[in-house]
Design a protein around this motif. Structure first.
Motif, PDB file in Angstrom:
ATOM      1  N   GLY B 180      61.214  24.350  49.444  1.00 17.61           N
ATOM      2  CA  GLY B 180      60.506  24.207  50.712  1.00 17.61           C
ATOM      3  C   GLY B 180      59.285  25.093  50.751  1.00 17.61           C
ATOM      4  O   GLY B 180      59.098  25.944  49.877  1.00 17.61           O
ATOM      5  N   PRO B 181      58.444  24.901  51.796  1.00 18.33           N
ATOM      6  CA  PRO B 181      57.243  25.721  51.928  1.00 18.33           C
ATOM      7  C   PRO B 181      57.580  27.111  52.448  1.00 18.33           C
ATOM      8  O   PRO B 181      58.704  27.362  52.881  1.00 18.33           O
ATOM      9  N   LEU B 182      56.611  28.024  52.426  1.00 15.94           N
ATOM     10  CA  LEU B 182      56.816  29.341  53.013  1.00 15.94           C
ATOM     11  C   LEU B 182      56.731  29.225  54.541  1.00 15.94           C
ATOM     12  O   LEU B 182      56.053  28.331  55.056  1.00 15.94           O
ATOM     13  N   PRO B 183      57.396  30.122  55.259  1.00  9.56           N
ATOM     14  CA  PRO B 183      57.389  30.018  56.723  1.00  9.56           C
ATOM     15  C   PRO B 183      55.996  30.207  57.320  1.00  9.56           C
ATOM     16  O   PRO B 183      55.634  29.510  58.278  1.00  9.56           O
ATOM     17  N   LYS B 186      54.390  28.840  60.811  1.00 14.67           N
ATOM     18  CA  LYS B 186      54.799  27.499  61.263  1.00 14.67           C
ATOM     19  C   LYS B 186      55.684  27.562  62.504  1.00 14.67           C
ATOM     20  O   LYS B 186      55.604  26.692  63.365  1.00 14.67           O
ATOM     21  N   LEU B 187      56.542  28.593  62.576  1.00  7.88           N
ATOM     22  CA  LEU B 187      57.472  28.650  63.707  1.00  7.88           C
ATOM     23  C   LEU B 187      56.808  29.171  64.973  1.00  7.88           C
ATOM     24  O   LEU B 187      57.377  29.095  66.060  1.00  7.88           O
TER      25      LEU B 187
END
Lengths: 552, 351
Positions: B180-183, B186-187
């Motif tokens: 998956g991508p790095l956080p 995004k949150l």
């Protein structure tokens, strides 16, 4: 040897010392034996003795439901599409016609409504999974309360424990696969729990989901975990578990003719084969009938998953109920400092969950350390004869039940017309108080039963016959127990607490007693001290009472 | 350590007969008591017939299973008391399969219980531990092997081996990086971030799929909304709605206890994130009189009149609120993103 001599004389036809096989079956067996050595294997096992007791079948239920789950699971994989690709539903279930959903959900609908027998297999798979986890728990209780986990079986206890944990998690993964509204909510909960992990939570979340919630990867990934990774590990553990059961031989209850050095029961062939083999069909048959009449997980009623929707009966399967209870009763504490958030409200339950489980896993080692008992045990304890252990087991079950109430607080509130807040407050207190109360009640109860056993041994059984003596007194006639019963009731050993070494040794030099030794003596005292067991009747007491000048 | 306190030492040896000395001694295996089928040939014959009958019923049930599979329409629904309306096919297949399997089992168990020998036999156990000779022998062999390897003597090899073995699993962990991508951040943001003062983003009613005016929302009602431009057939709809979902509540302005909250709203219409700050369930239960919103998953309760403060349950902080106003045409719009991340809290969350 004739074969050796014939070989040395260079005869063209090799001779065998073996008797001519009597029939085709024997010669076939001879052929296999020459390659696989089956005779030596069968010699030890064909007439292997299994003791009989109803509670020994609990483990069998676990084994058979596991087999049923694998059989039905393979069938389901033939039709299930583990994909989150979006499709519009045009199937025979009218209420969802034209609704967008994932292929996972659509194929589960297809299995339930178009594949003939698909619904049945789905229901059998789910019911068998529930029975599997329930049977593992009850089987584990049986082993716990009878002390069957003691040497040499501690490692097998750990294997069994791992099977329970893996079974619970595989249940969670399996339940998430149909991508319905209920299971999606479960995954959302898991996401929130992962995010609560300090430092690496967000990274684990992104990697596990392949991006932000829910993304499109989670169902195919869970599918691989559910059908390949966890069942593979479980199969290995299960085989190891069974090999050890075979190797250790089964435990047995105390009784006439039963000792620590023997095992008394029926042979594998034919009785146990017929009973155990037949029992598989009984279990399978009952689960099939259950699946025919009782609907489980009706995903069509929940609808496909949408992150902005939820159904009110958002509950995990019951075996995850205690973790759900933990998460519901924990106050929402958050610590915010230096630009970071520590989510205690989710993290603490997340940490207690494995700790409750781990406490059970290590229990045999703790008890073994406290008793310092290095001997093998094959005769089971009656729960009453180990009051502290029985109390601890009951306390653990009560904790589980209290948390289950917490996990289903909404259902308890609606069905019993109670305030959901009151239930939560009760569970918050009960989490600490109920196990302690349960422990003391259970221990007392065990001691009472021990006293009753002692009474029965010394005074015999009540016959219900009332006799009037010449001077007018009424007495009940007590009958002596038969020798077999007397033996059974007195066959348990009574462990004495570990004693502290003397403060001064024989030369008058002060001996150092470490904290560990002291703790152990204290624990041992609470396990086996005066308050924790009733002295067994002695032969002298028995003689005195039965020698004629009877009290009755 | 643990002394036995048995009345008299027996137990370990077992088999001695109960003497007058010890009333509790092991009387030994009881004599075998014959069953009725052991002595009465008619009873045995009857048991044999019973077992066969069960196997025959099983055969019939399997035939019934196949017949049901072929004959019953999968769409057929029947009413069966007390189950209600059930799928006829599922009911027929499940019961016939159940009977077919159960009768095999019942037959086998009945056979074992009535006709096979029920003599209990003792078998000896052997200690799991090896005896001292074997133990000494194995330890000696191991010591020899260990000495020949030089593992203990050549410490450099040993330590570098341990080091390399400890590091090599890291490759496996590193390989998981592309899951998956790095956080990143995004949150921290939602789909509302594209809105600005200059270019506000209309709120779209979840049910009607239309923009809303303030008068469309009655006092005491709860309405769900999404940002304009987000459509159900968008590829990332699920991912967007998981963060963007709004809960619009209209409270008489004098009932709003929190001033900041009133400022963020428009004429008493407040826009809160629908995603619970506990673990992310969508909040959907609203109590009009008290202005309390309850998450059905874990019962976190928020007071929408008081800045969505947590008043009960496990959530750790209030629901984020979106600043809303109206545009020239009078439609409700957002002029920016939430001030803090929506949904469950995480380590990097600072607000």
């Amino acid at each position: 040897m004739s074969s050796a001599s014939s070989a040395s004389s260079g005869a063209s036809k090799p001779a065998s010392t073996r008797a001519k096989p009597a029939n085709k079956a024997e010669s076939a067996a001879d052929w296999v034996d020459g390659r696989l050595g089956i005779y030596s294997l069968a010699k030890a096992n064909l007439r292997k003795i299994f003791p009989d007791h109803w509670s020994f079948m609990l483990g069998e239920i676990c084994l058979y439901t596991f087999v049923i789950i694998i059989l039905t699971g393979v069938y389901l994989t033939l039709f299930f599409k583990p994909s989150m690709g979006e499709v519009v539903y045009h199937g025979s279930y009218a209420p969802l016609n034209g609704i967008r959903m994932s292929e996972a959900y659509a194929s589960t609908m297809n299995i339930s409504f178009e594949v003939r027998g698909g619904l049945l297999i789905r229901q059998i798979h789910h019911w068998a999974a529930l029975v599997f986890v329930a049977a593992m728990l009850v089987h584990m209780m049986r082993v716990f309360f009878t002390g069957a986990f003691r040497k040499p079986r501690e490692i097998n206890w750990v294997f069994g424990f791992l099977l329970l944990v893996l079974g619970m998690f595989d249940g969670f993964f399996g339940y998430s696969l149909p991508d319905d509204l209920l299971s999606g909510t479960g995954i959302r909960f898991m996401e929130g729990a992962i995010l609560a992990v300090p430092l690496v939570g967000t990274y684990i979340q992104m990697f596990l989901f392949g991006g932000q919630f829910p993304g499109t990867d989670i169902v195919p990934r869970f599918f691989t975990i559910h059908v390949l990774l966890i069942p593979g590990i479980m199969l290995g553990l299960l085989v190891a578990h069974l090999i050890l059961v075979f190797y250790h031989k089964h435990t047995q209850w105390a009784g006439p003719g039963k000792t620590e050095q023997n095992v008394v029961g029926m042979p594998l062939m034919p009785v146990y084969m017929a009973k155990a083999g037949g029992f598989f069909f009984l279990v399978f048959g009952i689960i099939s009938a259950m699946s025919a009449i009782a609907t489980i997980n009706p995903i069509w009623a929940y609808g496909p998953y949408r992150p902005d929707q939820v159904s009110t009966d958002a509950q995990p399967d019951w075996y995850m109920g205690f973790s759900e209870g933990l998460i519901r009763i924990m106050p929402g504490w958050e610590i915010r400092a230096w630009g970071h958030t520590l989510n205690m409200g989710v993290m603490v339950p997340l940490a207690i969950f494995p700790m409750v489980l781990a406490a059970i896993a290590v229990y045999p080692f703790i008890e073994g350390w406290i008793t310092g008992d290095k001997r093998e045990h094959h005769i089971l304890d009656r729960p009453r004869n180990a009051p502290v252990r029985t109390g601890l087991g009951a306390a653990w079950i009560s904790l589980y039940l209290v948390l289950l109430v917490g996990g289903g607080n909404d259902l308890f509130a609606t069905h019993l017309h109670l305030s959901i807040n009151d239930i939560t407050y009760f569970v918050r207190v009960g989490f600490f108080v109920v196990p302690i109360i349960t422990f003391f009640i259970t221990k007392r109860w065990c001691l009472g039963l021990q006293r009753r056993d002692k009474d029965k041994v010394l005074h015999g059984r009540e016959t219900g016959v009332i006799k009037r003596l010449p001077h007018g007194e009424f007495v009940e006639v007590h009958a002596q127990l038969p020798p077999a019963k007397l033996h059974t009731l007195t066959a348990h050993e009574q462990v004495q607490p570990v004693e502290l070494p003397a403060e001064v040794d024989e030369n008058g030099v002060a001996a150092k007693v470490g904290v560990v030794t002291k703790t152990r003596a204290k624990l041992s005292e609470s396990f086996y001290g005066e308050g924790s067991q009733i002295a067994k009747p002695t032969a002298e007491e028995h003689h005195e009472i039965t020698s004629g000048h009877g009290h009755h | 350590m643990s002394a036995e306190k048995l009345p008299e030492s027996h137990g370990s040896e077992g088999h001695e007969v109960a003497g007058h000395g010890d009333p509790f001694a092991d009387p030994g295996l009881p004599a075998h008591a014959p069953r009725r089928t052991d002595i009465d040939e008619r009873a045995a014959k009857r048991a044999e017939r019973q077992v066969s009958l069960m196997f025959v019923v099983s055969m019939l049930a399997t035939v019934g299973f196949i017949a049901s599979y072929v004959a019953i329409d999968p769409d057929k629904i029947v009413y069966i008391f007390p189950l209600g309306h059930v799928s006829a096919l599922n009911f027929a297949l499940g019961l016939t399969l159940g009977v077919a399997l159960f009768c095999i089992g019942a037959g086998a168990v009945h056979w074992a219980r009535t006709l096979m020998s029920d003599h209990e036999l003792p078998a000896e156990r052997h200690a799991i531990e090896a005896d001292d000779d074997v133990r000494a022998d194995v330890i000696e062999q191991f010591t020899t092997g260990a000495a020949e390897s030089g593992f203990g003597r050549r410490k450099m090899i040993r330590n570098t081996l341990i080091g390399s073995m400890a590091l090599v699993p890291l490759s496996g962990v590193v390989l998981l990086r592309d899951l998956g991508p790095l956080p990143e951040d995004k949150l921290d943001h939602t789909g509302w971030r594209v809105a600005t003062e200059a270019k506000p983003l209309p709120l779209i009613n979840m049910n009607t799929n239309k923009p809303m005016k303030a008068e469309d929302i009655a006092v005491g009602s709860l309405t769900f909304a999404k940002p304009e431009g987000l459509e159900e057939d968008d590829e990332d709809f699920q991912q967007q709605i998981a963060k963007d979902a709004l809960m619009l509540v209209r409270i008489a302005p004098e009932d709003i206890k929190d001033n900041d909250s009133r400022e963020l709203g428009f004429e008493g219409i407040l826009a809160y994130s629908k995603i619970c700050t506990h673990v992310g369930c969508p909040i959907s239960l609203y109590e009009q009189q008290t202005h309390h919103a309850l998450c059905p998953c874990h019962q976190s309760t928020f007071d929408l009149a008081d800045g969505a403060r947590v008043i009960f349950g496990p959530a750790g902080h209030p629901l984020p609120q979106l600043k809303i106003t109206t545009n020239q045409e009078g439609f409700l719009v957002a002029t920016g993103d939430f001030a803090e991340p929506v949904g469950p809290s995480f380590w990097e969350r600072s607000a």
